[in-house]
Design an enzyme around this catalytic site. Sequence first.
Site, PDB file in Angstrom:
ATOM      1  N   LEU A 107       0.828  -1.209   0.000  1.00  0.00           N
ATOM      2  CA  LEU A 107       0.000   0.000   0.000  1.00  0.00           C
ATOM      3  C   LEU A 107       0.854   1.246   0.000  1.00  0.00           C
ATOM      4  CD1 LEU A 107      -2.552  -1.103   2.731  1.00  0.00           C
ATOM      5  CD2 LEU A 107      -3.108  -0.624   0.352  1.00  0.00           C
ATOM      6  N   GLY A 108       2.017   1.145   0.575  1.00  0.00           N
ATOM      7  CA  GLY A 108       2.858   2.339   0.657  1.00  0.00           C
ATOM      8  C   GLY A 108       4.046   2.055   1.539  1.00  0.00           C
ATOM      9  N   GLY A 141       5.873   3.368   4.878  1.00  0.00           N
ATOM     10  CA  GLY A 141       5.844   4.225   6.062  1.00  0.00           C
ATOM     11  C   GLY A 141       7.258   4.558   6.452  1.00  0.00           C
ATOM     12  N   GLY A 142       7.385   5.380   7.464  1.00  0.00           N
ATOM     13  CA  GLY A 142       8.713   5.787   7.886  1.00  0.00           C
ATOM     14  C   GLY A 142       9.549   4.631   8.363  1.00  0.00           C
ATOM     15  N   PHE A 143       8.924   3.612   8.950  1.00  0.00           N
ATOM     16  CA  PHE A 143       9.763   2.515   9.403  1.00  0.00           C
ATOM     17  C   PHE A 143       9.461   1.207   8.688  1.00  0.00           C
ATOM     18  CE2 PHE A 143       6.612   3.021  12.828  1.00  0.00           C
ATOM     19  CZ  PHE A 143       6.106   1.763  13.002  1.00  0.00           C
ATOM     20  N   PRO A 158       7.520  -0.863   4.947  1.00  0.00           N
ATOM     21  CA  PRO A 158       6.396  -0.927   4.012  1.00  0.00           C
ATOM     22  C   PRO A 158       5.096  -1.369   4.680  1.00  0.00           C
ATOM     23  CG  PRO A 158       7.833  -2.817   3.732  1.00  0.00           C
ATOM     24  CD  PRO A 158       8.476  -1.961   4.777  1.00  0.00           C
ATOM     25  N   LYS A 185       1.824  -3.609   8.805  1.00  0.00           N
ATOM     26  CA  LYS A 185       2.948  -2.686   8.788  1.00  0.00           C
ATOM     27  C   LYS A 185       4.173  -3.482   9.212  1.00  0.00           C
ATOM     28  CE  LYS A 185       3.612   1.570  11.355  1.00  0.00           C
ATOM     29  NZ  LYS A 185       2.800   2.668  11.873  1.00  0.00           N
ATOM     30  N   ASP A 244       1.786  13.788  16.773  1.00  0.00           N
ATOM     31  CA  ASP A 244       1.993  13.915  15.325  1.00  0.00           C
ATOM     32  C   ASP A 244       0.666  13.846  14.585  1.00  0.00           C
ATOM     33  OD1 ASP A 244       3.493  14.365  13.072  1.00  0.00           O
ATOM     34  OD2 ASP A 244       3.985  12.257  12.752  1.00  0.00           O
TER      35      ASP A 244
END
Length: 833
Positions: A519-520, A522-524, A526, A541, A639
Amino acid sequence: MEAPSIWFLRANLLFFIFTTTSSSLFDSISQFQSISDGKTLVSSGGKFELGFFSPGTSKNRYLGIWYKKIPVKTVVWVANGCNPINDSSGLLSISSTGNLVLLGKNRSVVWSTTSVKQPQNPLLRLLDSGNLVLKDENDGNQESYLWQSFDYPCDTLLPYMKLGWNLRTGHKWSLSAWKNPDDPCPGNFTYGIELRPHKYSEGYIRQGNDKFYRTGPWNGLRFSGSPELRNNPLYDFHFVDDDNEVSYMYTLKNESLISRLALNQTTSTRERYVWIAADQTWEQYISVPRDYCDKYGLCGANGKCIIGQNPVCECLEGFKPRSQENWNTMDWSQGCKRDLPLSCQEKHRHGFIKYVGLKLPDTTNSWVDNSINLEECRAKCLNNCSCMAYTNSDIRGKGNGCVLWFDDLVDIRLIPDGGQDLYIRMPAVQPERKTEIGAYDKVKTAGITVAVMGAVVSGMLILGYCISRLRTTASKEKIMINEIVSQNNGGRKEDLDLPLFDISTMATATNKFSMENKLGEGGFGPVYRGMLKDGQEIAVKRLSERSGQGINEFKNELVILFAKLQHRNLVKLLGCCIHGEEKMLVYEYMPNKSLDSFIFDPKQSKQLEWWQRFQIICGISRGLLYLHHDSRLRIIHRDLKASNILLDKEMNPKISDFGMARTLLGDQTEGYTNRVVGTYGYMAPEYAYNGKFSIKSDVFSFGVLMLEIISGKRSTGFHHQNDGVTLIGYAWTMMQEGRPFELIDECLRNSSQNLSEVLRCIHTSLLCVQQCPVDRPSMSSVVMMLAGEVALVQPKPPAFFMESNGYFEADYSSSKHLSSSTNDITITILEAR
Ligand SMILES: *[C@@H]1O[C@H](CO)[C@@H](O)[C@H](O)[C@H]1NC(C)=O
Ligand SMILES: *[C@@H]1O[C@H](CO)[C@@H](O)[C@H](O)[C@H]1NC(C)=O
Ligand SMILES: *[C@@H]1O[C@H](CO)[C@@H](O)[C@H](O)[C@H]1NC(C)=O
Ligand SMILES: *[C@@H]1O[C@H](CO)[C@@H](O)[C@H](O)[C@H]1NC(C)=O
Ligand SMILES: *[C@@H]1O[C@H](CO)[C@@H](O)[C@H](O)[C@H]1NC(C)=O
Ligand SMILES: *[C@@H]1O[C@H](CO)[C@@H](O)[C@H](O)[C@H]1NC(C)=O
Ligand SMILES: *[C@@H]1O[C@H](CO)[C@@H](O)[C@H](O)[C@H]1NC(C)=O
Ligand SMILES: *[C@@H]1O[C@H](CO)[C@@H](O)[C@H](O)[C@H]1NC(C)=O
Ligand SMILES: *[C@@H]1O[C@H](CO)[C@@H](O)[C@H](O)[C@H]1NC(C)=O
């Protein structure tokens, strides 16, 4: 009959003027005048003088310009550098075609100019800036010159003189050093700006054709490798990069000071000097190359130079010398190669090591897109196997734009006081790399300031090791994590409420983590879409193995969501999976992705009518109220932003991403951190400046988020397009000026909407973003305000409003806190690409 008398008159006049010129009081000559050896022009303010001179021990005569006021003859410009006159026959005049002509012995042309236009009434003038200009007196425009010496620099860059390119004419402004102090003919030591196809130009000093020193590319504030370009008492500097020109220029803060930048072949340096009147001498202000590490490509490809270290060269992490033998003898020219080759099939499992404080590599093989952000930049780099590194092309504020490097990375050095971040590609971690990771840790503790996110922690590090470094406050949370760890070691499964999925379930659900299911990023790590056997859709995640910060966020998110948070406006954690190095979090799947993909997208935003937006605002406010007041622990999200709000199939908002959240115990309402993480544009001032977070700093972010939902405009970067006015400042002004509805997203304007609701939302958001935390309402008040159950008080001026540049200051001061944790800024999940 008349003609002879006119000629006679003119001749007389000429004679008169000509003789007066010799007394050196004139700053200009016209067409029928000339300057012979021994005579000079002096600029009107008496700063510069033009005339004939002999350099050093030479007897040759040259036409040049020097400082009039100082006793040490310092020539800043020479006309006939390679074509000297060997007696005193030199004569400068304006030819009948309107060009400057320098005649030597026997009236031979030694030097001349070519101007495009034939002037009617040419005049040659020496300006007080040191610029010798030829202009047409009949041309009223004072700034339009037929020719000027500033277009033809020699070895000296004076204030207002440009270095770079005139892109309209293709003319290059560059410096060339004299061959030696006796010979002003240009040698092979030159300094100029070299154009790049993607406008990411940098300055080079070359020795012949060889690169000798590189300034580093312009990063919005300065040249990346030139930390001396900072606010200083002596000069200001300016860089232009547009369709007309690419140029660097400096100006003096105090025009009565005398300073110059000169290129010197004898010493192989570029020096800035300042004239010290008290000592009657030139003082060296700065000299480049500053040190050994400035020598171009000293450490070869993929090496980095660290001044003060012995030896100064070191391979980048994950690289080793191409020839260990040569390397040992301090011949680094062959550089370094990768320990493990990059496998292109596995490109999406590659990661990046973040370095801070670097001079960016040579931009010859780079590619730039100024319109995309760092996240998109990372994705772009990841997608192309030959991309070796990326970073922001513009580091102003939060940073913007994207630059990618291909092939070897050349000429990297450490610049602790003003270097930049660089993300360097790394292969997916293999288990046998254990020893190297350990070795890296050793280097780090030895005090090297390169913070390498992502490299520190790898899959091999067991969770327990990290826990000893975990800085959570509540010991209770540690116990919970330890439970997971002990489970992982074959311990007490039954103690856990959180369902544990095994790795095979995860692999099946996500079709072996296939690309189609991704899906994308993330910072830490996929994020994958998946489906469990019972048909439930999930989002997985996956902690990428080399994400250093990631493991902390992973644990944090587990801890927070583990705390039995249950609310319809919070994303639901279904379980986790820990299998050796693999760590994953499993959530319910959100088909409509995140809020930012709707409100900031020109097409999608049309689908979101006012009533839906209002419903989303109310949903988020209830979720936040639950976190702040109703849950067992008091939780500060830290955040909150549009990309962290996910939407389910009915467009209900769910707050997600608790990687940076903090819990406060009991009646504690605020805390401090020295690691400020969050997102620019959403951060409350007291948090950005002082690291003080509280429920009120979340309220601030919520206020910003509301303004974004109403206006459809991003808070981040808003001030760049709006003369430094922030979104908050804009909302405040619109409200003050009684035209709040101009704030509403254009695509909502024609749809039917409840204006009293809109107004209440704008009013509430302005209350949320007030400067002082105590003035901001709590979330319980906000929920009531949105419901129209309480009267709204007048808001005080918001934070980050005021003068147009207020926001920039905030940017700068907080970027210090942020410099080592930029990775944290944009952690998003379930964000489609
Ligand atoms: C001056 O230069 C010419 C050639 O340019 C040369 O023939 C002549 O000898 C030189 N005179 C002196 C005095 O060096
Ligand atoms: C000087 O110029 C004249 C005419 O232009 C020419 O005949 C003569 O040879 C020149 N002398 C020298 C030394 O160049
Ligand atoms: C530059 O010129 C100097 C002498 O002027 C010479 O010794 C040196 O080799 C030249 N360097 C290059 C790179 O051409
Ligand atoms: C500029 O420098 C001169 C001489 O050093 C000094 O007298 C003058 O006060 C300075 N001007 C400013 C504005 O600093
Ligand atoms: C270059 O360096 C030499 C030696 O230090 C010095 O004599 C000379 O003046 C310098 N040239 C310039 C243009 O500063
Ligand atoms: C990767 O980038 C290089 C350099 O810009 C380009 O030539 C190449 O086509 C790109 N490859 C892919 C797969 O996009
Ligand atoms: C949200 O997702 C559902 C299910 O995928 C879909 O039917 C609906 O159209 C989506 N809503 C919007 C506004 O895209
Ligand atoms: C809104 O309506 C006006 C006239 O009714 C029209 O000119 C305008 O283009 C519309 N704007 C949008 C965003 O649909
Ligand atoms: C606007 O919303 C308020 C409450 O939010 C409601 O009382 C009012 O009737 C609505 N007006 C319209 C025209 O829908």
